[in-house]
Design a protein around this motif. Structure first.
Motif, PDB file in Angstrom:
ATOM      1  N   GLY A 149      -8.539   6.627 -10.438  1.00  0.00           N
ATOM      2  CA  GLY A 149      -8.055   8.137 -10.764  1.00  0.00           C
ATOM      3  C   GLY A 149      -8.821   9.111 -10.487  1.00  0.00           C
ATOM      4  N   ILE A 150      -9.365   9.151  -9.466  1.00  0.00           N
ATOM      5  CA  ILE A 150     -10.079  10.722  -9.101  1.00  0.00           C
ATOM      6  C   ILE A 150      -8.690  10.234  -7.096  1.00  0.00           C
ATOM      7  N   MET A 151      -8.608   9.532  -6.872  1.00  0.00           N
ATOM      8  CA  MET A 151      -7.336   9.769  -6.171  1.00  0.00           C
ATOM      9  C   MET A 151      -6.468  10.399  -6.304  1.00  0.00           C
ATOM     10  N   ASP A 152      -6.209   9.870  -7.972  1.00  0.00           N
ATOM     11  CA  ASP A 152      -4.900  10.618  -8.510  1.00  0.00           C
ATOM     12  C   ASP A 152      -4.769  11.973  -8.552  1.00  0.00           C
ATOM     13  N   THR A 153      -6.495  12.213  -9.342  1.00  0.00           N
ATOM     14  CA  THR A 153      -6.180  13.952  -9.508  1.00  0.00           C
ATOM     15  C   THR A 153      -6.303  14.393  -7.816  1.00  0.00           C
ATOM     16  N   ILE A 154      -6.649  13.866  -6.872  1.00  0.00           N
ATOM     17  CA  ILE A 154      -6.658  14.663  -5.733  1.00  0.00           C
ATOM     18  C   ILE A 154      -4.821  14.793  -4.722  1.00  0.00           C
ATOM     19  N   PHE A 155      -4.187  13.259  -5.088  1.00  0.00           N
ATOM     20  CA  PHE A 155      -3.532  13.613  -4.833  1.00  0.00           C
ATOM     21  C   PHE A 155      -2.309  14.113  -5.401  1.00  0.00           C
ATOM     22  N   GLU A 156      -2.904  14.362  -6.758  1.00  0.00           N
ATOM     23  CA  GLU A 156      -1.803  14.914  -7.624  1.00  0.00           C
ATOM     24  C   GLU A 156      -1.922  16.760  -7.239  1.00  0.00           C
ATOM     25  N   ALA A 157      -3.082  17.254  -6.679  1.00  0.00           N
ATOM     26  CA  ALA A 157      -3.532  18.575  -6.824  1.00  0.00           C
ATOM     27  C   ALA A 157      -2.531  19.169  -6.106  1.00  0.00           C
ATOM     28  N   TRP A 216     -21.906  14.880   3.490  1.00  0.00           N
ATOM     29  CA  TRP A 216     -21.661  13.520   2.836  1.00  0.00           C
ATOM     30  C   TRP A 216     -21.770  13.716   1.316  1.00  0.00           C
ATOM     31  N   TYR A 217     -23.551  14.000   1.079  1.00  0.00           N
ATOM     32  CA  TYR A 217     -24.120  12.984  -0.123  1.00  0.00           C
ATOM     33  C   TYR A 217     -23.294  13.818  -1.175  1.00  0.00           C
ATOM     34  N   ARG A 218     -23.379  15.601  -0.632  1.00  0.00           N
ATOM     35  CA  ARG A 218     -23.304  16.735  -1.231  1.00  0.00           C
ATOM     36  C   ARG A 218     -21.911  16.553  -1.471  1.00  0.00           C
ATOM     37  N   HIS A 219     -20.647  16.676  -1.181  1.00  0.00           N
ATOM     38  CA  HIS A 219     -19.501  15.333  -1.875  1.00  0.00           C
ATOM     39  C   HIS A 219     -19.568  14.633  -2.972  1.00  0.00           C
ATOM     40  N   LYS A 220     -20.099  14.097  -2.308  1.00  0.00           N
ATOM     41  CA  LYS A 220     -20.038  12.311  -3.488  1.00  0.00           C
ATOM     42  C   LYS A 220     -20.842  12.718  -4.582  1.00  0.00           C
ATOM     43  N   LEU A 221     -21.660  13.158  -4.516  1.00  0.00           N
ATOM     44  CA  LEU A 221     -22.719  13.923  -5.803  1.00  0.00           C
ATOM     45  C   LEU A 221     -22.838  14.942  -6.668  1.00  0.00           C
ATOM     46  N   HIS A 222     -22.494  16.112  -6.217  1.00  0.00           N
ATOM     47  CA  HIS A 222     -21.678  16.934  -6.981  1.00  0.00           C
ATOM     48  C   HIS A 222     -20.707  17.956  -5.891  1.00  0.00           C
ATOM     49  N   GLY A 223     -20.453  17.868  -5.078  1.00  0.00           N
ATOM     50  CA  GLY A 223     -18.516  18.878  -4.601  1.00  0.00           C
ATOM     51  C   GLY A 223     -17.757  18.964  -4.888  1.00  0.00           C
ATOM     52  N   PHE A 224     -17.739  18.212  -5.918  1.00  0.00           N
ATOM     53  CA  PHE A 224     -16.060  18.250  -6.611  1.00  0.00           C
ATOM     54  C   PHE A 224     -16.459  19.071  -8.838  1.00  0.00           C
ATOM     55  N   ASP A 225     -17.810  18.627  -8.474  1.00  0.00           N
ATOM     56  CA  ASP A 225     -18.246  19.367  -9.805  1.00  0.00           C
ATOM     57  C   ASP A 225     -17.044  20.708 -10.726  1.00  0.00           C
ATOM     58  N   ASP A 226     -17.257  21.898  -9.341  1.00  0.00           N
ATOM     59  CA  ASP A 226     -16.268  22.449  -9.845  1.00  0.00           C
ATOM     60  C   ASP A 226     -14.932  22.903  -9.928  1.00  0.00           C
ATOM     61  N   ALA A 227     -14.375  21.845  -8.759  1.00  0.00           N
ATOM     62  CA  ALA A 227     -13.157  21.936  -8.383  1.00  0.00           C
ATOM     63  C   ALA A 227     -12.443  20.863  -9.672  1.00  0.00           C
ATOM     64  N   ALA A 256     -14.295  18.901 -12.044  1.00  0.00           N
ATOM     65  CA  ALA A 256     -15.451  18.573 -13.244  1.00  0.00           C
ATOM     66  C   ALA A 256     -15.659  17.678 -12.842  1.00  0.00           C
ATOM     67  N   SER A 257     -15.783  16.949 -12.091  1.00  0.00           N
ATOM     68  CA  SER A 257     -15.908  15.375 -11.342  1.00  0.00           C
ATOM     69  C   SER A 257     -16.896  15.275 -10.083  1.00  0.00           C
ATOM     70  N   ARG A 258     -17.522  13.965 -10.556  1.00  0.00           N
ATOM     71  CA  ARG A 258     -19.083  13.661  -8.864  1.00  0.00           C
ATOM     72  C   ARG A 258     -17.184  12.423  -8.242  1.00  0.00           C
ATOM     73  N   THR A 259     -17.557  12.380  -7.382  1.00  0.00           N
ATOM     74  CA  THR A 259     -17.081  11.362  -6.725  1.00  0.00           C
ATOM     75  C   THR A 259     -17.087  10.244  -6.190  1.00  0.00           C
ATOM     76  N   CYS A 260     -19.344   9.980  -6.720  1.00  0.00           N
ATOM     77  CA  CYS A 260     -19.374   8.731  -6.378  1.00  0.00           C
ATOM     78  C   CYS A 260     -19.462   7.997  -7.556  1.00  0.00           C
ATOM     79  N   VAL A 261     -18.484   6.598  -7.622  1.00  0.00           N
ATOM     80  CA  VAL A 261     -18.245   6.153  -8.666  1.00  0.00           C
ATOM     81  C   VAL A 261     -19.633   4.855  -8.702  1.00  0.00           C
TER      82      VAL A 261
END
Ligand code: SF4
Ligand code: SF4
Length: 343
Positions: free
Chosen positions: A101-109, A294-305, A307-312
């Motif tokens: 679902g996250i990959m869909d969001t990224i590649f659909e953007a 990498w940790y920042r990206h996984k834990l909260h880096g996508f919150d703003d753009a 609204a989801s974290r990228t670690c599942v």
């Protein structure tokens, strides 16, 4: 709840044959004593029902490790198109469904990535329930229940499967599945019991609140230096991650320079050259810089753009790190100041 049905496990072979009539079926199979991989199968007996995490997540079917995006010859450019071969990916667990679902969001953007979306639109995803092991922490990341990324989902109810239908593509298969009966109240109770039992089965995880504040406040914690000294910059933690999508573009020209191709290959933010730019300047020159990024990206880096974290919470980075340092749960707990160790 989406439409729900039940069928006996004794009818699974017939269910599988229907999936096979749609296209090539891939599912987790055992590839060594302790490892599993999604591979194309022809016989349902090949399915490794006990597989939790495969070596690579199912992103590889839609975003392959190496892919030609375009070719050119004599001044003519031709963009590569998918062969539109229909694929069924069977046995995808909730963490990986969230990853898709996250990959869909990224590649659909915008601009949408047609190379990914063409393959994704020619697929049927069949999710499968699972019981966590000591590395799973999807519960902490809010990804322990399937809510996106699938067409059909099977929950294991001992002798039966409980089938949820999520999308029109999933509904379209129903007329070919005479073994289904609509789920009754008793089946729904069994379904709820399963998921309650599963929620209680988690032994790994952390309090997921304030991850952004934790990362910000602990940016200079000495833990990072320790991890940075031991990190090999091998990049193992990124291809195995269901939501890592960084790539490199490589132009391969013929010696005569009148034909060639542009190829997309998976890259890793843990490689020393990843953030190197012209003038030989590197934004993240040391392993500790790259790990923190990498940790920042996984834990909260996508919150703003998004609204989801990228670690599942799949645990793949932990089990695949040769230095034994990429234990995301222990890192977060240490930063949060929680003292208890992992079971
Ligand atoms: S960061 Fe690690 S645990 Fe989280 S989704 Fe990626 S591989 Fe899985
Ligand atoms: S897998 Fe481990 S050693 Fe390799 S880059 Fe990632 S954290 Fe560093």
């Amino acid at each position: 709840m989406a439409q729900s049905f039940v069928f006996s496990k004794a009818d699974f072979d017939s269910f599988f044959r229907v999936l096979q009539s749609l296209g090539e079926v891939s599912a987790p199979i055992r590839v060594s004593d302790q490892s599993f991989a999604f591979k194309q199968i022809n016989d349902p007996r090949e399915i490794a029902w006990d597989a939790l995490r495969t070596i690579l997540p199912p992103k590889k079917f839609f975003y392959p490790p190496k892919e030609t995006l375009l070719t050119y010859k004599d001044g003519q450019i031709e963009e590569s198109v998918s062969d539109n071969k229909f694929q069924v990916i069977f046995g995808v667990h909730p963490c990986d469904l969230h990853g898709l679902g996250i990959m869909d969001t990224i590649f659909e953007a915008g601009p949408a990535d047609t190379h990914y979306l063409q393959k994704r639109n020619h697929s049927l995803i069949v999710g499968l329930s699972c019981m966590p092991d000591k590395f799973c922490f999807c519960q902490s990341m809010g990804t322990s229940c399937a809510t996106r990324g699938y067409d059909l989902f099977l929950t294991d109810l001992d002798d039966d499967f409980f089938l949820q239908v999520e999308t029109p593509a999933g509904s379209a298969v129903l007329p070919q599945l005479p073994m289904l009966r609509p789920a009754e109240d008793a089946d729904k109770e069994r379904y709820k019991d399963y998921w309650l039992r599963r929620e209680k089965a988690f032994t790994n995880g952390f309090a997921p609140d304030n991850l952004r504040a934790t990362m910000d406040m602990e940016w200079n914690n000495s833990l990072w230096d320790d991890l940075g000294k031991r990190c090999l910059s091998c990049g193992n933690c990124t291809p195995v991650c269901p939501t890592c999508y960084c790539f490199d573009l490589v132009d391969i020209a013929s010696l005569s320079d009148d034909e060639g191709s542009r190829v997309r290959e998976w890259d890793s933010c843990q490689f020393v050259g990843f953030a190197q730019v012209a003038g030989d300047y590197n934004f993240r020159p040391s392993p500790v810089d790259r790990l923190k990024f990498w940790y920042r990206h996984k834990l909260h880096g996508f919150d703003d753009a998004f609204a989801s974290r990228t670690c599942v919470g799949c645990g793949r980075c932990t089990v695949s790190c040769p230095a034994g340092i990429d234990d995301l749960v222990q890192v977060v707990k240490t930063l949060q100041g929680q003292k208890e160790g992992k079971e």
